[in-house]
Write a protein that holds these residues in place. Structure first.
Motif, PDB file in Angstrom:
ATOM      1  N   PRO A 115       0.826  -1.212   0.000  1.00 50.96           N
ATOM      2  CA  PRO A 115       0.000   0.000   0.000  1.00 50.96           C
ATOM      3  C   PRO A 115       0.860   1.262   0.000  1.00 50.96           C
ATOM      4  O   PRO A 115       2.056   1.223   0.277  1.00 50.96           O
ATOM      5  N   ASP A 116       0.216   2.370  -0.297  1.00 52.87           N
ATOM      6  CA  ASP A 116       0.864   3.676  -0.163  1.00 52.87           C
ATOM      7  C   ASP A 116       0.740   4.196   1.262  1.00 52.87           C
ATOM      8  O   ASP A 116       1.486   5.101   1.654  1.00 52.87           O
ATOM      9  N   ALA A 117      -0.220   3.656   2.006  1.00 56.77           N
ATOM     10  CA  ALA A 117      -0.471   4.116   3.377  1.00 56.77           C
ATOM     11  C   ALA A 117      -0.996   2.968   4.221  1.00 56.77           C
ATOM     12  O   ALA A 117      -1.633   2.045   3.704  1.00 56.77           O
ATOM     13  N   ILE A 118      -0.717   3.041   5.514  1.00 56.28           N
ATOM     14  CA  ILE A 118      -1.238   2.072   6.471  1.00 56.28           C
ATOM     15  C   ILE A 118      -1.870   2.839   7.618  1.00 56.28           C
ATOM     16  O   ILE A 118      -1.246   3.724   8.214  1.00 56.28           O
ATOM     17  N   SER A 119      -3.125   2.517   7.911  1.00 58.24           N
ATOM     18  CA  SER A 119      -3.867   3.169   8.991  1.00 58.24           C
ATOM     19  C   SER A 119      -3.898   2.242  10.190  1.00 58.24           C
ATOM     20  O   SER A 119      -4.229   1.059  10.061  1.00 58.24           O
ATOM     21  N   LEU A 120      -3.558   2.786  11.362  1.00 59.90           N
ATOM     22  CA  LEU A 120      -3.476   1.975  12.572  1.00 59.90           C
ATOM     23  C   LEU A 120      -4.498   2.414  13.617  1.00 59.90           C
ATOM     24  O   LEU A 120      -4.782   3.597  13.782  1.00 59.90           O
ATOM     25  N   ASP A 121      -4.996   1.419  14.318  1.00 57.56           N
ATOM     26  CA  ASP A 121      -5.978   1.569  15.392  1.00 57.56           C
ATOM     27  C   ASP A 121      -5.404   2.409  16.537  1.00 57.56           C
ATOM     28  O   ASP A 121      -4.185   2.498  16.721  1.00 57.56           O
ATOM     29  N   GLN A 122      -6.305   2.966  17.343  1.00 55.58           N
ATOM     30  CA  GLN A 122      -5.894   3.845  18.440  1.00 55.58           C
ATOM     31  C   GLN A 122      -5.081   3.149  19.520  1.00 55.58           C
ATOM     32  O   GLN A 122      -4.393   3.810  20.303  1.00 55.58           O
ATOM     33  N   ILE A 123      -5.148   1.811  19.600  1.00 50.45           N
ATOM     34  CA  ILE A 123      -4.366   1.131  20.643  1.00 50.45           C
ATOM     35  C   ILE A 123      -2.905   0.969  20.248  1.00 50.45           C
ATOM     36  O   ILE A 123      -2.077   0.581  21.069  1.00 50.45           O
ATOM     37  N   MET A 124      -2.572   1.300  19.003  1.00 54.68           N
ATOM     38  CA  MET A 124      -1.191   1.173  18.530  1.00 54.68           C
ATOM     39  C   MET A 124      -0.364   2.411  18.892  1.00 54.68           C
ATOM     40  O   MET A 124      -0.869   3.531  18.848  1.00 54.68           O
ATOM     41  N   ASP A 125       0.896   2.194  19.227  1.00 56.50           N
ATOM     42  CA  ASP A 125       1.831   3.277  19.536  1.00 56.50           C
ATOM     43  C   ASP A 125       2.486   3.718  18.230  1.00 56.50           C
ATOM     44  O   ASP A 125       3.392   3.053  17.729  1.00 56.50           O
ATOM     45  N   LEU A 126       2.041   4.845  17.684  1.00 52.61           N
ATOM     46  CA  LEU A 126       2.561   5.296  16.386  1.00 52.61           C
ATOM     47  C   LEU A 126       4.032   5.690  16.466  1.00 52.61           C
ATOM     48  O   LEU A 126       4.783   5.530  15.496  1.00 52.61           O
ATOM     49  N   LYS A 127       4.440   6.207  17.611  1.00 50.02           N
ATOM     50  CA  LYS A 127       5.834   6.635  17.759  1.00 50.02           C
ATOM     51  C   LYS A 127       6.787   5.458  17.598  1.00 50.02           C
ATOM     52  O   LYS A 127       7.898   5.607  17.064  1.00 50.02           O
ATOM     53  N   SER A 128       6.363   4.276  18.032  1.00 49.55           N
ATOM     54  CA  SER A 128       7.169   3.069  17.837  1.00 49.55           C
ATOM     55  C   SER A 128       6.974   2.491  16.442  1.00 49.55           C
ATOM     56  O   SER A 128       7.932   2.082  15.778  1.00 49.55           O
ATOM     57  N   ALA A 129       5.730   2.466  15.970  1.00 48.33           N
ATOM     58  CA  ALA A 129       5.431   1.847  14.682  1.00 48.33           C
ATOM     59  C   ALA A 129       6.127   2.538  13.531  1.00 48.33           C
ATOM     60  O   ALA A 129       6.633   1.882  12.602  1.00 48.33           O
ATOM     61  N   VAL A 130       6.192   3.858  13.558  1.00 49.64           N
ATOM     62  CA  VAL A 130       6.737   4.599  12.423  1.00 49.64           C
ATOM     63  C   VAL A 130       8.204   4.270  12.156  1.00 49.64           C
ATOM     64  O   VAL A 130       8.703   4.428  11.039  1.00 49.64           O
ATOM     65  N   LYS A 131       8.894   3.767  13.164  1.00 51.84           N
ATOM     66  CA  LYS A 131      10.324   3.490  13.018  1.00 51.84           C
ATOM     67  C   LYS A 131      10.620   2.380  12.018  1.00 51.84           C
ATOM     68  O   LYS A 131      11.733   2.290  11.493  1.00 51.84           O
ATOM     69  N   ILE A 132       9.628   1.505  11.762  1.00 51.65           N
ATOM     70  CA  ILE A 132       9.878   0.449  10.781  1.00 51.65           C
ATOM     71  C   ILE A 132       9.246   0.773   9.420  1.00 51.65           C
ATOM     72  O   ILE A 132       9.340  -0.026   8.493  1.00 51.65           O
ATOM     73  N   PHE A 133       8.614   1.937   9.307  1.00 50.12           N
ATOM     74  CA  PHE A 133       7.977   2.315   8.046  1.00 50.12           C
ATOM     75  C   PHE A 133       9.010   2.805   7.035  1.00 50.12           C
ATOM     76  O   PHE A 133       9.869   3.624   7.369  1.00 50.12           O
ATOM     77  N   PRO A 134       8.938   2.339   5.801  1.00 51.70           N
ATOM     78  CA  PRO A 134       9.737   2.959   4.734  1.00 51.70           C
ATOM     79  C   PRO A 134       9.336   4.423   4.571  1.00 51.70           C
ATOM     80  O   PRO A 134       8.192   4.803   4.871  1.00 51.70           O
ATOM     81  N   ASP A 135      10.240   5.228   4.071  1.00 47.50           N
ATOM     82  CA  ASP A 135       9.971   6.658   3.946  1.00 47.50           C
ATOM     83  C   ASP A 135       8.822   6.972   2.996  1.00 47.50           C
ATOM     84  O   ASP A 135       8.227   8.050   3.088  1.00 47.50           O
TER      85      ASP A 135
END
Length: 333
Positions: A243-263
């Protein structure tokens, strides 16, 4: 803005501020004084409601009233149809391979309400100068709508051939419908796979991943994946699906998740739609929205949204305040 020739990343970084993806429930019905199916069945009312929603809640995308059950309904699934909430399946009749083989992939230009829905989308896409966003249930979740979660998971152990054949069919259905909505003018398509959270990563890789890829590869638009709940164990596979984007539920910690995201993959989320947007105060909305913006400040590939669609009775001022804060938040990259 000429967003038609941009990538999603180019669009959300085209101005020195943060962008907002507004994902609503049936919040717009009160503005047109209509019930759900009165909107579904009338493209002009659908267009009018989209215009009002864009004025009331001016995010960076425009959207019709979500119609996630349209494929299952067209396939004959009996639905509960509340006046002011989304429909949901009442029964599951696809229980054997023979049942699967008796089904035909719907023609979006001829079958059920699909032609009406496509007309609604085209009116919005041509009448409002913002990217049109829609959400479609993915192949696995459509399979659950047809067969039921309990039966599908039981058959995964007892009769895997049934599951595979059903998923191959639902993938064809989703691909066919996805192509039609893009042709109608949809620029940003989210595939929602909430039912897949019940799987192991191994089953996700085998059953969900290749079919998500087939959907994404079939269309030329901005593509998003959303799975409700705790998706930490699936994140690498979600990224791999393309995908071009991934949407995450409110229980997810975005600050941690973003670290494995490609730019080049956009992280979308994840203000709590229930406790903050639905039940919180404006001050709660301000606190949570600012914290997300500050936590993700260093990442150009971040876009603010709710963790899922806003409750139907969420206070308008809460939705508006989240959008206002986001669109006035200046970026530093």
């Amino acid at each position: 803005m000429d967003f038609k020739n941009m990538t999603l990343m180019e669009y959300i970084t085209s101005e020195p501020r943060r962008f907002f993806l507004t994902d609503l429930g049936t919040n717009g019905l009160k503005f047109v004084n209509k019930k759900v199916y009165e909107v579904y069945e009338n493209p002009e009312i659908q267009f009018e409601m989209a215009k009002i929603l864009d004025q009331e809640f001016p995010g960076d995308f425009v959207y019709p009233l979500s119609d996630g059950n349209i494929i299952s309904e067209t396939l004959g699934v009996k639905l509960l149809k509340p006046d002011y909430d989304f429909p949901s399946p009442l029964e599951h009749k696809v229980l054997t391979i023979e049942d699967v083989r008796a089904l035909k992939v719907p023609d979006p230009k001829k079958d059920g309400r699909m032609p009406t829905n496509l007309k609604s989308q085209n009116l919005i896409a041509t009448g409002i100068d913002k990217p049109l966003y829609v959400s479609i249930f993915g192949p696995f979740t459509l399979a659950v709508q047809l067969a039921g979660a309990t039966h599908l998971l039981r058959e995964l152990i007892k009769n895997k051939d049934f599951v595979v054949e059903l998923l191959d069919f639902t993938a064809r259905c989703v691909c066919t419908y996805a192509k039609a909505v893009v042709e109608a003018g949809v620029k940003y398509m989210s595939i929602a796979e909430p039912a897949s959270v019940t799987l192991s990563p191994e089953n996700f890789r085998e059953l969900v991943l290749p079919r998500l890829k087939s959907v994404y590869e079939s269309v030329d638009c901005w593509k998003q994946l959303h799975i409700c709940g705790d998706t930490r164990k699936f994140l690498p596979l979600m990224i791999e699906s393309g995908p071009d984007a991934i949407s995450l539920d409110q229980i997810m910690d975005l600050k941690s998740a973003v670290k494995i995201f490609p730019d080049d993959i956009v992280l979308v989320g994840n203000i709590d739609p229930i406790d903050i947007i639905g039940r919180g105060s404006v001050e709660d909305v301000e606190r949570v929205t600012y914290k997300l913006l500050e936590d993700l400040e260093a990442y150009p590939n971040y876009m603010v949204a709710f963790g899922c669609n806003a409750p139907n009775d969420a206070p308008d001022e809460n939705i508006k305040r989240a959008i206002e804060i986001t669109k006035s938040y200046m970026t530093k990259f």
